[in-house]
Enzyme design. Structure first.
Site, short mmCIF file in Angstrom:
data_model
loop_
_atom_site.label_atom_id
_atom_site.label_comp_id
_atom_site.label_asym_id
_atom_site.label_seq_id
_atom_site.Cartn_x
_atom_site.Cartn_y
_atom_site.Cartn_z
N TYR A 140 0.86 -1.20 0.00
CA TYR A 140 0.00 0.00 0.00
C TYR A 140 0.88 1.24 0.00
O TYR A 140 0.88 2.02 0.94
CB TYR A 140 -0.94 -0.04 1.21
CG TYR A 140 -1.81 -1.28 1.23
CD1 TYR A 140 -2.73 -1.51 0.21
CD2 TYR A 140 -1.71 -2.23 2.23
CE1 TYR A 140 -3.53 -2.64 0.20
CE2 TYR A 140 -2.50 -3.37 2.23
CZ TYR A 140 -3.41 -3.56 1.20
OH TYR A 140 -4.19 -4.69 1.20
N TRP B 199 -14.62 -9.92 -7.70
CA TRP B 199 -15.82 -10.52 -7.06
C TRP B 199 -17.09 -10.20 -7.83
O TRP B 199 -18.08 -10.93 -7.71
CB TRP B 199 -15.93 -10.12 -5.60
CG TRP B 199 -14.80 -10.69 -4.78
CD1 TRP B 199 -14.01 -10.04 -3.90
CD2 TRP B 199 -14.33 -12.05 -4.80
NE1 TRP B 199 -13.06 -10.89 -3.37
CE2 TRP B 199 -13.24 -12.13 -3.92
CE3 TRP B 199 -14.70 -13.20 -5.50
CZ2 TRP B 199 -12.54 -13.31 -3.69
CZ3 TRP B 199 -13.99 -14.39 -5.28
CH2 TRP B 199 -12.94 -14.43 -4.39
N ASP C 72 -6.17 -4.90 9.78
CA ASP C 72 -5.05 -5.51 10.54
C ASP C 72 -5.56 -6.58 11.49
O ASP C 72 -5.58 -6.40 12.72
CB ASP C 72 -4.24 -4.46 11.28
CG ASP C 72 -2.87 -5.03 11.63
OD1 ASP C 72 -2.69 -6.27 11.51
OD2 ASP C 72 -1.98 -4.27 12.02
N ARG D 93 -8.78 -14.66 -0.05
CA ARG D 93 -7.49 -14.25 -0.59
C ARG D 93 -6.63 -13.58 0.47
O ARG D 93 -5.99 -12.56 0.21
CB ARG D 93 -7.69 -13.30 -1.78
CG ARG D 93 -8.39 -13.99 -2.92
CD ARG D 93 -8.46 -13.15 -4.15
NE ARG D 93 -9.38 -12.04 -4.05
CZ ARG D 93 -9.73 -11.26 -5.07
NH1 ARG D 93 -9.20 -11.48 -6.24
NH2 ARG D 93 -10.59 -10.28 -4.91
N HIS E 4 -3.32 -16.87 1.39
CA HIS E 4 -2.28 -17.03 0.34
C HIS E 4 -1.20 -15.95 0.42
O HIS E 4 -0.17 -16.08 -0.22
CB HIS E 4 -2.91 -17.11 -1.06
CG HIS E 4 -3.41 -15.82 -1.60
ND1 HIS E 4 -3.74 -15.65 -2.93
CD2 HIS E 4 -3.66 -14.62 -1.01
CE1 HIS E 4 -4.15 -14.41 -3.12
NE2 HIS E 4 -4.12 -13.77 -1.99
N ASP E 5 -1.46 -14.89 1.20
CA ASP E 5 -0.45 -13.83 1.35
C ASP E 5 0.65 -14.20 2.35
O ASP E 5 1.66 -13.49 2.42
CB ASP E 5 -1.10 -12.54 1.89
CG ASP E 5 -1.96 -11.84 0.85
OD1 ASP E 5 -1.83 -12.14 -0.34
OD2 ASP E 5 -2.78 -10.98 1.26
N ASN F 196 3.07 -15.49 -8.32
CA ASN F 196 2.76 -14.08 -8.06
C ASN F 196 2.85 -13.78 -6.56
O ASN F 196 3.28 -12.70 -6.15
CB ASN F 196 1.37 -13.73 -8.59
CG ASN F 196 1.18 -12.24 -8.62
OD1 ASN F 196 2.03 -11.51 -9.13
ND2 ASN F 196 0.10 -11.77 -8.03
N GLN G 39 5.18 -10.90 -4.93
CA GLN G 39 4.48 -9.77 -4.30
C GLN G 39 4.18 -9.94 -2.80
O GLN G 39 3.78 -8.97 -2.17
CB GLN G 39 3.15 -9.52 -5.03
CG GLN G 39 3.34 -8.92 -6.43
CD GLN G 39 2.11 -8.16 -6.90
OE1 GLN G 39 1.33 -8.68 -7.66
NE2 GLN G 39 1.93 -6.95 -6.42
C1 LIG Z 1 -5.48 -9.59 -1.10
S1 LIG Z 1 -6.43 -8.61 0.02
C2 LIG Z 1 -7.95 -9.53 0.00
C3 LIG Z 1 -9.14 -8.65 0.24
C4 LIG Z 1 -10.52 -9.31 0.09
N1 LIG Z 1 -10.73 -10.30 1.10
C5 LIG Z 1 -10.70 -9.88 -1.30
O1 LIG Z 1 -10.70 -11.10 -1.48
O2 LIG Z 1 -10.87 -9.09 -2.23
C6 LIG Z 1 -5.65 -8.93 1.54
C7 LIG Z 1 -6.30 -8.39 2.78
O3 LIG Z 1 -5.40 -8.60 3.85
C8 LIG Z 1 -5.38 -7.45 4.70
N2 LIG Z 1 -4.06 -7.33 5.35
C9 LIG Z 1 -3.85 -7.37 6.68
N3 LIG Z 1 -2.58 -7.23 6.97
C10 LIG Z 1 -1.92 -7.07 5.83
C11 LIG Z 1 -0.56 -6.86 5.48
N4 LIG Z 1 0.39 -6.73 6.41
N5 LIG Z 1 -0.26 -6.79 4.18
C12 LIG Z 1 -1.20 -6.90 3.23
N6 LIG Z 1 -2.52 -7.09 3.48
C13 LIG Z 1 -2.87 -7.16 4.77
C14 LIG Z 1 -5.70 -6.29 3.77
O4 LIG Z 1 -6.29 -5.22 4.49
C15 LIG Z 1 -6.68 -6.93 2.79
O5 LIG Z 1 -7.99 -6.81 3.31
#
Ligand SMILES: C[S@@+](CC[C@H](N)C(=O)[O-])C[C@H]1O[C@@H](n2cnc3c(N)ncnc32)[C@H](O)[C@@H]1O
Length: 298
Positions: free
Chosen positions: A147, A164, A189, A205, A208-209, A255, A259
């Site tokens: 971000y 979506w 958060d 999603r 997977h992060d 990806n 990322q």
């Molecule tokens: C890829 S987005 C998915 C959003 C939504 N659930 C969707 O499927 O469209 C990842 C989500 O993780 C949250 N998040 C929490 N901590 C984060 C971090 N440190 N880095 C990135 N995203 C984070 C973001 O606010 C966001 O809502």
């Protein structure tokens, strides 16, 4: 060359030039081609498009004819000139006013994902995201890297929502969720903030992060807050049980490497993460689209 070598070379050529196809799509969107054609209300000549977009006549003609070959445009020829209009694909997904527009996601892919993928070899070598190489920002604080600005955050969030608009129904109707009166879609958060009370927590999603350790930490927090009998719905692009496909999900997993800290997982891996956090009755429904749904209960 023998026929087998011919077709192998054709496949190689297709793979090595695929990035050009993405760039045609990205450039046409960035220039506003599909919006111009949608708003014109009639098919336009190449010269009219060039005037409308303020682009070079030569470049515009090449772009339009390539878009027509890619089925992004249709072309009518007659009386020595060609007239272009949006294809069904472009009308549905590439115009600003369509309810299923994907323009923010395409802008995000073009401006953020693509520059990170330019460093895929480095990502594989080092096993970490590539924001510092792509944008000169440190990747240690992933949230800050993802971000980077308000504009970036808005584009990403709108892009996520656009997906979506296409796949949301399949995912949210995969299971009968009528026994969960209060549903909380977790974002923000969730590693630190108190989680709201709900009957069902949706994690779309998100897992997977993250690494397995971070996922376990988050799932344990959710399990702690979840009422007995409550549930968790995990929505992800899920790998086949042997991890060898689908190709789209494998590309998404790469990806995640360029990322994020995470990766795409198999059903067994999601089941293991949820079970270790204390959730039971793991069930998975394949939706037939890119994202599948997994439900478990406390
Ligand atoms: C890829 S987005 C998915 C959003 C939504 N659930 C969707 O499927 O469209 C990842 C989500 O993780 C949250 N998040 C929490 N901590 C984060 C971090 N440190 N880095 C990135 N995203 C984070 C973001 O606010 C966001 O809502």
């Amino acid at each position: 060359m023998d026929p087998a070598a011919d077709s192998a070379y054709e496949l190689l050529s297709q793979y090595s030039h695929s990035f050009m196809v993405s760039q045609v799509l990205f450039a046409a969107c960035e220039l506003g081609l599909f919006d111009l054609l949608a708003e014109a209300g009639e098919p336009l000549s190449s010269a009219a498009v060039a005037t409308g977009l303020g682009t070079s006549p030569h470049g515009t003609e090449l772009l339009l004819d390539t878009c027509a070959s890619l089925e992004l445009l249709t072309v009518e020829t007659g009386a020595g000139r060609a007239l272009y209009r949006n294809s069904g694909l472009a009308s549905s997904f590439l115009t600003r006013t369509s309810p299923t527009s994907q323009l923010h996601m395409l802008r995000y892919l073009s401006n953020t994902t693509y520059p990170c993928w330019a460093h895929l070899a480095a990502a594989v070598r080092e096993g970490r995201p590539q924001y510092s190489r792509a944008f000169g920002v440190p990747s240690q604080d992933l949230f800050a890297a993802i971000y980077r600005s308000e504009a970036e955050q808005l584009c990403f969030m709108r892009g996520l929502q656009e997906v979506w608009a296409v796949h949301g129904r399949a995912v949210m109707t995969a299971f009968d969720l009528s026994s969960f009166p209060v549903i909380c879609d977790l974002g923000g958060d969730f590693f630190k903030d108190p989680l709201p009370a709900a009957d069902l927590y949706v994690l779309a999603r998100v897992l997977h992060d993250w690494t397995d350790d971070r996922c376990s930490h988050l799932l344990a927090r959710i399990h702690h807050t979840c009422k007995p009998g409550g549930g968790i719905l995990v929505v992800e692009s899920v790998l086949r049980e042997d991890g060898r496909g689908p190709l789209t999900t494998q590309l998404y997993s790469l990806n995640m490497l360029v990322q994020t800290e995470g990766r795409e997982r198999t059903p067994a891996e999601y089941c293991r993460l949820l079970s270790s956090a204390g959730f039971q009755d793991f069930r998975m429904k394949k939706t037939g689209c890119t994202y599948d749904a997994m439900l478990a209960r406390k």
